[in-house]
Structures are given as structure tokens and as C-alpha cells.
Write a protein that holds these residues in place. Structure first.
Motif, short mmCIF file in Angstrom:
data_model
loop_
_atom_site.label_atom_id
_atom_site.label_comp_id
_atom_site.label_asym_id
_atom_site.label_seq_id
_atom_site.Cartn_x
_atom_site.Cartn_y
_atom_site.Cartn_z
N GLN A 47 -13.34 -13.24 4.07
CA GLN A 47 -13.10 -12.13 5.00
C GLN A 47 -12.96 -10.82 4.22
O GLN A 47 -11.90 -10.18 4.27
CB GLN A 47 -11.81 -12.40 5.78
N PRO A 48 -13.97 -10.40 3.49
CA PRO A 48 -13.85 -9.17 2.71
C PRO A 48 -13.62 -7.96 3.61
O PRO A 48 -14.14 -7.90 4.72
CB PRO A 48 -15.19 -9.07 1.98
N GLY A 49 -12.82 -7.04 3.11
CA GLY A 49 -12.61 -5.79 3.83
C GLY A 49 -11.44 -5.78 4.79
O GLY A 49 -11.23 -4.79 5.49
N VAL A 50 -10.65 -6.87 4.83
CA VAL A 50 -9.48 -6.86 5.70
C VAL A 50 -8.40 -5.98 5.09
O VAL A 50 -8.44 -5.64 3.91
CB VAL A 50 -8.94 -8.29 5.95
N THR A 51 -7.44 -5.60 5.90
CA THR A 51 -6.34 -4.79 5.42
C THR A 51 -5.24 -5.67 4.84
O THR A 51 -5.18 -6.88 5.13
CB THR A 51 -5.73 -3.95 6.55
N ALA A 52 -4.36 -5.07 4.09
CA ALA A 52 -3.21 -5.79 3.55
C ALA A 52 -2.34 -6.31 4.70
O ALA A 52 -1.80 -7.42 4.63
CB ALA A 52 -2.41 -4.90 2.61
N ARG A 81 -9.03 -2.00 -3.86
CA ARG A 81 -8.90 -1.35 -2.55
C ARG A 81 -10.04 -0.36 -2.40
O ARG A 81 -10.37 0.36 -3.32
CB ARG A 81 -7.57 -0.62 -2.46
N ARG A 82 -10.58 -0.34 -1.19
CA ARG A 82 -11.64 0.61 -0.84
C ARG A 82 -11.26 1.28 0.47
O ARG A 82 -10.40 0.79 1.19
CB ARG A 82 -12.98 -0.12 -0.67
N PRO A 83 -11.93 2.38 0.80
CA PRO A 83 -11.66 3.01 2.11
C PRO A 83 -11.87 2.00 3.23
O PRO A 83 -12.79 1.19 3.20
CB PRO A 83 -12.67 4.14 2.19
N GLY A 84 -10.97 2.06 4.22
CA GLY A 84 -11.03 1.13 5.34
C GLY A 84 -11.77 1.70 6.53
O GLY A 84 -12.49 2.69 6.43
N ALA A 85 -11.54 1.06 7.67
CA ALA A 85 -12.24 1.43 8.90
C ALA A 85 -11.84 2.81 9.40
O ALA A 85 -12.61 3.46 10.09
CB ALA A 85 -11.97 0.38 9.98
N ASP A 86 -10.63 3.25 9.08
CA ASP A 86 -10.21 4.59 9.47
C ASP A 86 -9.62 5.29 8.25
O ASP A 86 -9.47 4.70 7.19
CB ASP A 86 -9.22 4.55 10.64
N ALA A 87 -9.27 6.55 8.41
CA ALA A 87 -8.82 7.36 7.28
C ALA A 87 -7.51 6.85 6.65
O ALA A 87 -7.24 7.11 5.49
CB ALA A 87 -8.64 8.81 7.72
N ARG A 88 -6.72 6.13 7.43
CA ARG A 88 -5.42 5.68 6.92
C ARG A 88 -5.44 4.28 6.33
O ARG A 88 -4.50 3.88 5.66
CB ARG A 88 -4.40 5.73 8.06
N SER A 89 -6.46 3.50 6.58
CA SER A 89 -6.45 2.11 6.13
C SER A 89 -7.22 1.93 4.83
O SER A 89 -8.10 2.72 4.48
CB SER A 89 -7.03 1.19 7.21
N ARG A 90 -6.85 0.89 4.11
CA ARG A 90 -7.51 0.52 2.87
C ARG A 90 -8.00 -0.92 3.01
O ARG A 90 -7.23 -1.80 3.42
CB ARG A 90 -6.56 0.63 1.68
N ALA A 91 -9.25 -1.15 2.68
CA ALA A 91 -9.85 -2.48 2.78
C ALA A 91 -9.74 -3.19 1.44
O ALA A 91 -9.92 -2.58 0.38
CB ALA A 91 -11.31 -2.35 3.20
N LEU A 92 -9.44 -4.47 1.48
CA LEU A 92 -9.31 -5.28 0.27
C LEU A 92 -10.60 -6.05 0.02
O LEU A 92 -11.14 -6.69 0.93
CB LEU A 92 -8.15 -6.27 0.41
N HIS A 93 -11.07 -5.98 -1.22
CA HIS A 93 -12.30 -6.67 -1.61
C HIS A 93 -12.07 -7.35 -2.96
O HIS A 93 -11.39 -6.80 -3.83
CB HIS A 93 -13.46 -5.67 -1.76
N LEU A 94 -12.66 -8.52 -3.12
CA LEU A 94 -12.58 -9.20 -4.41
C LEU A 94 -13.47 -8.49 -5.42
O LEU A 94 -14.56 -8.01 -5.08
CB LEU A 94 -13.05 -10.66 -4.28
N THR A 95 -13.00 -8.47 -6.64
CA THR A 95 -13.84 -8.02 -7.75
C THR A 95 -14.69 -9.21 -8.19
O THR A 95 -14.55 -10.32 -7.67
CB THR A 95 -12.95 -7.58 -8.93
#
Length: 173
Positions: A47-52, A81-95
Motif C-alpha cells: 500500500q505505497p503512499g499511505v499516511t502515517a 516521506r513524499r508529498p501526499g494527496a493534499d498540502a498537509r499530508s505526507r505519503a510513506l513509500h519504501l526505499t
């Protein structure tokens, strides 16, 4: 052993502890970390890109707990962490390292569970699969409970996932 007439609940409980113990041990040995760290790696692989926040809900962690978990994942070099779906969220992705660690976890888990099943005949394994499918089918109530129940699953090995099938029936998908 002198068991009462219906020992199945008790035996199921003992089996659950054995399976859980073997999985935890193998997963921890594979990456030097277990528990929520290992579970988070597998969840983020699928589930890449989910929030914390979402990850914390799936893993049953408080906000401080998930903040600590994400910090540890980042310190290990497994998550970014990468930019999320909105300006306030951060998406989590595996390296790349996180993806490799998740693969090691799933491989170790598969080996441990395969070793547990070794004494069973092919017919017994088919029966166990049928029983597991029946018991798992109706256990999901929403997308987070689906992710929670399958948080250490190797989804490639279960193309006809009974948990997902039950979820689809529940939601009408």
C-alpha cells in the motif's frame, strides 16, 4: 493427553501461539527487527503512499507510537516521506532498502510456515486451507481491518484471498 470432548478451541489457541511465535522469530531474524517495524514494511510494500495516520490505524498504534515507528523506519533507511494527496499530508513509500527488507521478511515468513506444515500430507494441507478460508472469510469490516488482518501476508501467494473476497462481498465490489 487427556482432552475434553471438544478440544478444538484450545488446540486452535495453542496453534495460533505456535504460528505467531515462529513467524515473529523468523521475521525478526531476517531484518533484525520485528513487530510493528516488520509489519509496516509489508503493509507499505502493498500500500505505497499511505499516511502515517492510516498506517498507525492498521497496526493499532497511537499517534505517538506511529510517529516513533516512522522515525525508526526512516533511520533504518527503509522509508521516505513524499508529498501526499493534499498540502498537509505526507505519503510513506519504501526505499530500495525497504523493499529489499520487506522481501526478506516475506521470504523468512514463508520458510517458517512451510516448515510448520511439513508434517502434513497434501490432503491435510488442502483441508487446512479450506478451514482457514472459511474462518477468515467474514472477519473484515472495512479497508483498514482488511489491511490489519493481512499485514504480514505475501499477497502474491494467495491470489484467491478469502479475506479480500469477504470484504468485496461486504462492500458489494
Amino acid at each position: 493427553m487427556n482432552l475434553p470432548p471438544d478440544a478444538s478451541p484450545n488446540l486452535l489457541g495453542a496453534l495460533a501461539l505456535l504460528v505467531g511465535s515462529r513467524m515473529r522469530s523468523s521475521v525478526s531474524a531476517s531484518v533484525g527487527a520485528g513487530g510493528a517495524l516488520a509489519e509496516a514494511l509489508v503493509v507499505l510494500k502493498d500500500q505505497p503512499g499511505v499516511t502515517a495516520e492510516w498506517l498507525g490505524q492498521v497496526l493499532g498504534l497511537t499517534q505517538p507510537g506511529v510517529a516513533h515507528l516512522v522515525r525508526r523506519l526512516r533511520e533504518q533507511g527503509w522509508v521516505e516521506r513524499r508529498p501526499g494527496a493534499d498540502a498537509r499530508s505526507r505519503a510513506l513509500h519504501l526505499t530500495t532498502e525497504g523493499t529489499a527488507a520487506a522481501a526478506r521478511i516475506l521470504h523468512a515468513r514463508q520458510e517458517a510456515l512451510t516448515a510448520l506444515l511439513a508434517p502434513l500430507t497434501s490432503e491435510q494441507r488442502r483441508h487446512l486451507e479450506d478451514i482457514a478460508r472459511t474462518l477468515l472469510h467474514d472477519e473484515v469490516t472495512d479497508d483498514r481491518s482488511l489491511a490489519h488482518l493481512c499485514r504480514l501476508c505475501d499477497r502474491a501467494r494467495c491470489p484467491r484471498c478469502p479475506v479480500h473476497a469477504g470484504f468485496c462481498e461486504l462492500t458489494g465490489d
